[in-house]
Scaffold this active site. Structure first.
Site, mmCIF file in Angstrom:
data_model
loop_
_atom_site.group_PDB
_atom_site.id
_atom_site.type_symbol
_atom_site.label_atom_id
_atom_site.label_comp_id
_atom_site.label_asym_id
_atom_site.label_seq_id
_atom_site.Cartn_x
_atom_site.Cartn_y
_atom_site.Cartn_z
ATOM 1 N N ASP A 236 0.909 -1.151 0.000
ATOM 2 C CA ASP A 236 0.000 0.000 0.000
ATOM 3 C C ASP A 236 0.945 1.196 0.000
ATOM 4 O OD1 ASP A 236 -1.565 2.196 0.561
ATOM 5 O OD2 ASP A 236 -2.999 1.011 1.697
ATOM 6 N N HIS A 237 1.155 1.777 -1.179
ATOM 7 C CA HIS A 237 2.283 2.710 -1.285
ATOM 8 C C HIS A 237 2.095 3.949 -0.408
ATOM 9 C CE1 HIS A 237 -0.180 4.732 -4.371
ATOM 10 N NE2 HIS A 237 0.499 5.814 -4.028
ATOM 11 N N HIS A 299 -5.765 2.815 0.945
ATOM 12 C CA HIS A 299 -5.102 4.038 1.414
ATOM 13 C C HIS A 299 -5.881 4.732 2.549
ATOM 14 C CE1 HIS A 299 -2.826 3.321 -2.090
ATOM 15 N NE2 HIS A 299 -3.474 4.084 -2.933
HETATM 16 P P1 NAP Z 1 -0.546 -1.993 -16.953
HETATM 17 O O1 NAP Z 1 -0.066 -0.670 -17.435
HETATM 18 O O2 NAP Z 1 -1.790 -2.563 -17.549
HETATM 19 O O3 NAP Z 1 0.657 -3.025 -17.164
HETATM 20 C C1 NAP Z 1 0.468 -4.396 -17.069
HETATM 21 C C2 NAP Z 1 1.781 -5.126 -17.330
HETATM 22 O O4 NAP Z 1 1.522 -6.530 -17.253
HETATM 23 C C3 NAP Z 1 2.418 -4.847 -18.667
HETATM 24 O O5 NAP Z 1 3.815 -4.835 -18.506
HETATM 25 C C4 NAP Z 1 2.020 -6.057 -19.499
HETATM 26 O O6 NAP Z 1 3.047 -6.380 -20.406
HETATM 27 C C5 NAP Z 1 2.010 -7.154 -18.465
HETATM 28 N N1 NAP Z 1 1.083 -8.222 -18.849
HETATM 29 C C6 NAP Z 1 -0.265 -8.131 -18.944
HETATM 30 N N2 NAP Z 1 -0.768 -9.324 -19.268
HETATM 31 C C7 NAP Z 1 0.276 -10.177 -19.379
HETATM 32 C C8 NAP Z 1 0.401 -11.553 -19.679
HETATM 33 N N3 NAP Z 1 -0.675 -12.321 -19.954
HETATM 34 N N4 NAP Z 1 1.621 -12.100 -19.685
HETATM 35 C C9 NAP Z 1 2.723 -11.338 -19.432
HETATM 36 N N5 NAP Z 1 2.687 -10.029 -19.133
HETATM 37 C C10 NAP Z 1 1.476 -9.464 -19.118
HETATM 38 O O7 NAP Z 1 -0.767 -1.990 -15.385
HETATM 39 P P2 NAP Z 1 -0.207 -0.930 -14.309
HETATM 40 O O8 NAP Z 1 -1.048 0.281 -14.334
HETATM 41 O O9 NAP Z 1 1.264 -0.795 -14.490
HETATM 42 O O10 NAP Z 1 -0.539 -1.672 -12.936
HETATM 43 C C11 NAP Z 1 0.171 -2.804 -12.490
HETATM 44 C C12 NAP Z 1 -0.325 -3.194 -11.109
HETATM 45 O O11 NAP Z 1 -0.088 -2.121 -10.218
HETATM 46 C C13 NAP Z 1 -1.826 -3.461 -11.038
HETATM 47 O O12 NAP Z 1 -2.066 -4.465 -10.109
HETATM 48 C C14 NAP Z 1 -2.402 -2.153 -10.520
HETATM 49 O O13 NAP Z 1 -3.610 -2.360 -9.822
HETATM 50 C C15 NAP Z 1 -1.297 -1.694 -9.581
HETATM 51 N N6 NAP Z 1 -1.222 -0.243 -9.381
HETATM 52 C C16 NAP Z 1 -1.007 0.585 -10.432
HETATM 53 C C17 NAP Z 1 -0.908 1.954 -10.219
HETATM 54 C C18 NAP Z 1 -0.640 2.906 -11.344
HETATM 55 O O14 NAP Z 1 -0.515 4.114 -11.074
HETATM 56 N N7 NAP Z 1 -0.519 2.458 -12.562
HETATM 57 C C19 NAP Z 1 -1.046 2.474 -8.929
HETATM 58 C C20 NAP Z 1 -1.246 1.596 -7.864
HETATM 59 C C21 NAP Z 1 -1.321 0.243 -8.108
HETATM 60 P P3 NAP Z 1 2.896 -6.376 -21.991
HETATM 61 O O15 NAP Z 1 1.498 -5.933 -22.308
HETATM 62 O O16 NAP Z 1 3.952 -5.440 -22.462
HETATM 63 O O17 NAP Z 1 3.211 -7.749 -22.355
#
Ligand code: NAP
Length: 545
Positions: A236-237, A299
């Site tokens: 939980d950042h 949060h």
């Molecule tokens: P995202 O932009 O959708 O990125 C998802 C990643 O997972 C990409 O690198 C994608 O790689 C990879 N991926 C998806 N399906 C895959 C599969 N079947 N096999 C291998 N790789 C796969 O998500 P995000 O926003 O970075 O969020 C990531 C996590 O952090 C989530 O759980 C989210 O709830 C949490 N989070 C995010 C934020 C934020 O600000 N973004 C904040 C708090 C928490 P490719 O598509 O390149 O293969």
């Protein structure tokens, strides 16, 4: 749950207890900056006699799943570089990226370089980048592909050989939540979750941890079947933010506030996380989750726990978590959820001088979506300290301004020996922890207006991090990634906290599911009218931010 020990999870682990010379050598080998003198000189409030050493990670590999995603690019990769720049990464530190692209190491290095250049907090230094670059590797693959995980296991074994990382691996799951169990199962199948003697394996799971109590429980079953509890780090950042940790310093390092931190003096508490942006490109993640699951379950309830808990006996994980659990267990929902919660969905409007579309017109969102982008709830805490003091939590997207704060609002003075005219614009005293932006603390109190009359009105006393400390605060992810590598868990919620938070939220979500479409609110406003009406019924107003 396995009974495997996590040798580095305790305070006695070899890394944390590294001899002084070694820790300093490690620090300066990477960046040459984190000497005790440099640490002491970095901010003027540090006592120059303080000879504590910086906390430095020991040899290890960080494996980032989902490395091409938004979080990795904006936060995780820059935070790793910043740790290196501060001399907190060990020589030989290696970074392995995993995603579906058909990439080579140099493609991942290029992505990391661009992410660092665009988002790192600390200045770019060629020698730090060069050292980080030497440890960068990429493994392409689908999460469902056994072969890709076998290749990952082989790559890690080779890195241990060539870079002396000793079989110590942190697996960071920065992936869509539906893949958390898939990746954990793969780590279990390949036995990458098994730590050979003298090494450690840890898993870091992003939020949201589950979608409700039941799914959080199921995810935990899977995770604990692969890793011992002491090796599971649920992120939980918010807990990594300096301002959030400062709530504990404010309360427990001072004698000024604690005597009045209770129902005898506090009228109510408002916890707000307002965003001025919409969902951006995250429709796939956000729709069906909504504001309460996205932010309140984690949060805002963590903030509530830190504000309302009793003193922990120490800041070790067990004591801190115990106090947070106790207060979360004491949280009570109001009997009438219709009158004491509010939810809304942003409609079109103006923001930052630009015309913006409503939630239902966002790309990837169905025109019938009932997902809330604004949520407000009133909670009470059934214990001696807080009985009868409402805690109001609110969060929303496309609101007037980006701000997160905790406001403890005090009761009015029992008697005002002034004429009513003189105190007409005197509000209630408040202590406000500004979590972001403009990190700091404000105390609002009444003061005489200069002049011949005895007019009294509100003024503020301010503490601002930027003015009191020379060093800029580390990003939350810097602190948390370092804690994972060191094996220091206090800033990571335990499963019991996660489940208690879902227990609070689930009945509200179930009630909302019967209520149809959320109330529309104009983009750039402060949310739906029902949220103001909820406060007005209690004779209160939301703070104007
Ligand atoms: P995202 O932009 O959708 O990125 C998802 C990643 O997972 C990409 O690198 C994608 O790689 C990879 N991926 C998806 N399906 C895959 C599969 N079947 N096999 C291998 N790789 C796969 O998500 P995000 O926003 O970075 O969020 C990531 C996590 O952090 C989530 O759980 C989210 O709830 C949490 N989070 C995010 C934020 C934020 O600000 N973004 C904040 C708090 C928490 P490719 O598509 O390149 O293969």
């Amino acid at each position: 749950m396995t009974d495997r020990a996590d040798p580095a999870a305790s305070a006695k682990e070899p890394v944390a207890a590294a001899p002084a010379e070694e820790a300093l050598a490690v620090a300066s080998a990477v960046a040459g900056t984190a000497t005790t003198e440099a640490v002491a000189a970095a901010n003027p409030l540090r006592d120059p006699r303080d000879k504590r050493l910086p906390r430095v990670a020991g040899p290890c590999v960080m494996v980032l799943f989902g490395v091409t995603g938004d979080l990795a690019k904006r936060k995780l990769l820059p935070a790793i570089y910043d740790l290196g720049n501060r001399g907190l990464l060990p020589p030989g530190f290696s970074l392995v990226g995993f995603a579906r692209r058909d990439w080579k190491d140099q493609d991942f290095a290029q992505l990391t370089y661009e992410a660092v250049k665009a988002h790192a907090r600390t200045p770019f230094r060629e020698e730090v980048w060069k050292q980080l670059r030497e440890g960068i590797h990429f493994v392409p693959g689908e999460f469902s592909d056994d072969g890709a995980f076998d290749a990952l296991a082989m790559a890690l074994a080779e890195i241990d050989e060539t870079r002396g990382t000793g079989g110590n691996y942190a697996f960071y799951l920065s992936v869509p939540p539906k893949f958390f169990p898939v990746v954990v199962e793969q780590l279990k199948r390949t036995r990458l979750s098994d730590a050979p003697d003298g090494s450690w394996r840890r898993v870091v799971i992003e939020k949201p941890f589950g979608h409700d109590l039941q799914s959080a429980h199921e995810l935990n079953e899977i995770t604990t079947s692969a890793f011992p509890e002491s090796s599971i780090f649920r992120i939980d950042h918010y807990l990594g933010k300096e301002t959030v940790q400062n709530i504990m310093a404010l309360r427990f390092a001072n004698n000024l506030y604690e005597p009045i931190w209770n129902r005898s003096f506090v009228d109510h508490v408002q916890i707000t996380m307002a965003e001025d942006i919409g969902i951006g490109g995250r429709a796939g993640y956000y729709d069906g989750i909504g504001a309460a699951r996205d932010v309140i379950q984690n949060h805002l309830l963590q903030l509530l726990a830190l504000v309302a808990m009793e003193d922990p006996t120490s800041f070790e994980a067990a004591s801190l978590r115990r106090e947070k659990e106790k207060v979360l267990k004491a949280v009570r929902l109001p009997a009438n959820l219709g009158l004491n919660t509010a939810r809304g969905q942003y409609a079109a409007g103006w923001q930052g001088g630009e015309k913006v579309v409503g939630y239902l017109q966002e790309e990837g969102i169905s025109a019938e979506s009932t997902t809330e982008t604004y949520a407000a709830i009133k909670l009470e805490i059934a214990n001696r300290r807080w009985a009868g003091v409402p805690f109001y939590l609110r969060t929303g997207k496309r609101l007037g301004r980006r701000v997160t704060e905790v406001a403890v609002v005090f009761q009015r003075a029992p008697h005002l020996p002034f004429s009513a005219d003189d105190t007409e614009i005197l509000g209630q005293n408040a202590l406000v922890v500004r979590v972001q932006p403009d990190e700091g603390i404000t105390v609002r109190f009444g003061s005489k207006v200069p002049g011949t009359a005895m007019e009294v009105r509100d003024v503020s006393m301010d503490f601002a991090y930027g003015e009191s400390f020379l060093e800029s605060s580390p990003e939350a992810y810097e602190r948390l990634l370092l804690d994972v590598m060191i094996g220091d868990p206090p800033l990571f919620p335990h499963q019991r906290e996660v489940e208690l938070s879902w227990k609070i939220l689930d009945p509200i979500e179930e009630f909302w599911a019967t209520q149809g479409q959320p109330e529309a609110y104009e983009s750039g406003s402060w949310g739906p009218e029902s949220a103001d009406a909820m406060m007005a019924r209690d004779g209160r107003v939301w703070r104007r931010l």
